[in-house]
Design a protein around this motif. Sequence first.
Motif, short mmCIF file in Angstrom:
data_model
loop_
_atom_site.label_atom_id
_atom_site.label_comp_id
_atom_site.label_asym_id
_atom_site.label_seq_id
_atom_site.Cartn_x
_atom_site.Cartn_y
_atom_site.Cartn_z
N GLU A 221 0.83 -1.21 0.00
CA GLU A 221 0.00 0.00 0.00
C GLU A 221 0.86 1.26 0.00
O GLU A 221 0.40 2.33 -0.37
CB GLU A 221 -0.93 0.00 1.22
N GLY A 222 2.11 1.10 0.44
CA GLY A 222 2.97 2.27 0.47
C GLY A 222 4.38 1.92 0.88
O GLY A 222 4.69 0.75 1.16
N TYR A 231 5.12 7.18 1.26
CA TYR A 231 4.32 7.45 0.06
C TYR A 231 3.41 6.26 -0.24
O TYR A 231 3.77 5.11 -0.01
CB TYR A 231 5.23 7.69 -1.15
N GLN A 232 2.28 6.57 -0.81
CA GLN A 232 1.33 5.53 -1.18
C GLN A 232 1.75 4.91 -2.51
O GLN A 232 2.30 5.59 -3.37
CB GLN A 232 -0.06 6.19 -1.30
#
Lengths: 806, 100
Positions: A221-222, A231-232
């Motif tokens: 997801e990140g 960060y994604q």
Amino acid sequence: MSGNFQRLVVIGNGIAGTGVIENVLAQNKPFKITVFGAEPYVGYNRILLSDILSGSKELRNTLIKDGEWYFENKIRLLLDNKITAIDPVLKTVRDADGNVTPFDKLVIATGSNPTVPDLPGVDKRGIFTFRNMMDADEIITFSKGRHTAAVIGGGLLGIEAGISLANRGLHVTIFHHGDRLMGQQLDDEAGLILKKELERKGIGVNLGHSAVEIIGNGSVEGIAFSNGKAYQADLVVMSTGITPNVDLAKRAGLLVARGIIVNDFMETDHPDVYAIGECAEHRGKTYGIIAPIRDQAKAAARAITGLNDFKYEGTVPATTLKVAGIDLVSIGEFLGNSPGSESLVYSDRGTSKYKKVVLQGNRVVGAILMGGSADHHWLQQLVKNKTDVTLFRDSLLFGETQDKGSRVAVLNDDDVVCGCMGVTKKTVVGAIQEHGLTSREEIGEKTKACTSCKSCGPLLDQMLQEVLGGDYVPVGEKPKSFCACFTCTKKELVAQIRTYNLKAVSEVLAKLGNGRGCTYCKPALSYLLSEIWAGNQREERGAKFINDRVHANIQKDGTFSVVPRIYGGITSPNELRKIADVADKFRVPMVKITGGQRIDLLGVSKEKLPLIWAELGMPSGHAYAKATRTVKTCVGSTFCRFGVQDSVSFGIEMEKLFEGLHTPHKLKMAVSGCPRNCAESYVKDIGIVAIQSGWEIYVGGAAGMSVRKGDLLATCKTNDETMRIATLFLQYYREQGNYLERTYDFVLRVGIEKIKRELLDSESEKTAVLLEHFKLAKLAVTDPWKSEVEKPFHATQFMELAVTNG
Amino acid sequence: MDEMVNVGKCQNIPNGEGRKCTVKGEEIGIFNTGGEFFAVANRCPHEGGPLSDGILLGNEVVCPIHSRKIDLKTGRVAKEDLENKTFEVSVKNDEIFIHP
């Protein structure tokens, strides 16, 4: 050995392994070849993986060889079949199925593996490496329906992956731990320009970001970074370097450092076991690029077949990156930060152009090119050949094209010359030839090239120049008239002379010119008429320079010099005695050996010329004329221990064949018996150089006011062929050269490529016509000295007028 | 100075050429510019080139050594502050006479 065959086993079915096989096959030696590939695909070109990922190519477009090639060459190809063990002593390999295959020679070409950092969460779904076809397939599948991709690693491969993903429509950010992109290939400035270019394409770049953890619940997801930021991302490609794949070799007990240690023949420390490509370490270096493979494969193959005649001696690293508009080259020591090195830099951030040449002393050791890679090969040659660049250091940044004048020559047929309209070089050249186009505008009408932004205009001009040669007229310039006494061009003048059947200079001047003429056009017309009418012109001596009226070279005091012809510079005691007797009898003030291997009698008064000629009984050497001069020779294979052809005989034959022909300017020739070039053929108007397999013909050389090495016109196997092409060049120059234009100007004006096109097609009608013209001209040749002795052209030509009652 | 010197027949000097002769130790160039004859001192005032070996352009002769142009009527050297001696020429019964 098994029967009459040797068994060659290759582990690895990529570019390196296939390269060795190709080189072995080329030698036609009895080998039974078996290849093991770990992947389930026939070998493909790994470099094109990014094209697969971006969707611009499919697997079938990237295959190195298809199945048929293996079949035809009787190669056993075992795919999806990993080798698990090598026994270098028993000389066998074991595969994943447990089968044992014996070998006489073994090549390890296992390439490298991606390095994956040991991060928490790195095993989550959606984390990929990008090294093989399977990776590409998986990324493509996974990316469907996802929007945000992150690439960890801002090296060459990471950037390629990032661009490919962006082309798939994903929002991509590249995270790099270092402070510049492509640290292995670029310096800070170039890295900055690249970053800007990527950002312009919508790709985010974050430098100084070291990943510490992959976040997500099952799927990614990140990403969290050491600087505290996160960060994604829906999809992550890890591109943090590669490691040579050496496990097999290590377990087999081969000597391994970072890669498998090999010598210049790509042999490991075990006899009959070789390693090449990314898994090999040569002189302390491993390579992650394709460039070394060609030579490595050749060296290995020639060792395997027992020739051992080609050494691999290392490669100057050179990287080219060409992805969607970013044109980038990095060569050798591009940083320029070692002691004593200097950098020449051109930087334009506005247009993303960057050029850097790194010098060490007088030699180029590295370079970076961005936004234009035309000089890539040239710079690489300079590095490789350690060329001393002192003389052109100040133009290094402007490239080879600065010297040679033409960018067109380095373009391939399929290269696009007009980006707006997508028109290739081939299309433009074809249109110029087919329709006889002469301007940008006409090219635009036929091909659409240069009808939009028009920035390709200069390139089209160069193409016109290349194709049209001497007929090319630059934009805004009128075609040049023959001289100020005429309003028409030379071409038009020739046509009118034929139309009106004009046979004398005074007629031409009266009918077509200003009636008076000048010191250029009178002799020029004399030549032109002799060339057009091949002996049937009406001679007017007054239109000629004094040398051509009296067949001797006027000196500063008004006396003349006499140079008899001495074919190829070969003389005899009798000939020398005769010359000595004449010199004595006529009290010749100076007897000099000339640069053209003959003898000059200087200080002879005009009145004595016919008497001396009669006494000598030798043909004129034409040293005074715009005509074929002597053919300088070396002793060649007749005496010289290095000579490979009979340069003396060939030179004499050539001199006799060309003797007496007038030319637009003097024409010097030479024949050398080997490339040591003792007759100085490289700097003659027509220079012939013997090579083992025949002769090379150079044209347009000079060693006078201009110094220039001639251009290689042709390489010929036989004497006849050589003579034929030299003759064609001579006649072509006689017809197309402007009066007082030496061949070195002529060849530059017309262009050697055009000359080759015109002369080297032995089937063409043009060459047949040239040879016919040559024959006619030759038929009209008489020896001027003999003619004057036997029947003077004018009774008082050589005389002082007798004075009565004075 | 009414003395005239016969230097021979007109056909000895072809149209568009010059010949030289020596009169009383003086070298003179005689020129046929197309039916009209001229005579000047034969050595170029620039560096002594033999003008009778020059190319004729109208009424000018171009010295074969350094291409100085000499006007055959006035003896003036183009673009130089130099002048050459000229001689009167007359033709009678196809014979050329110089008035030295």
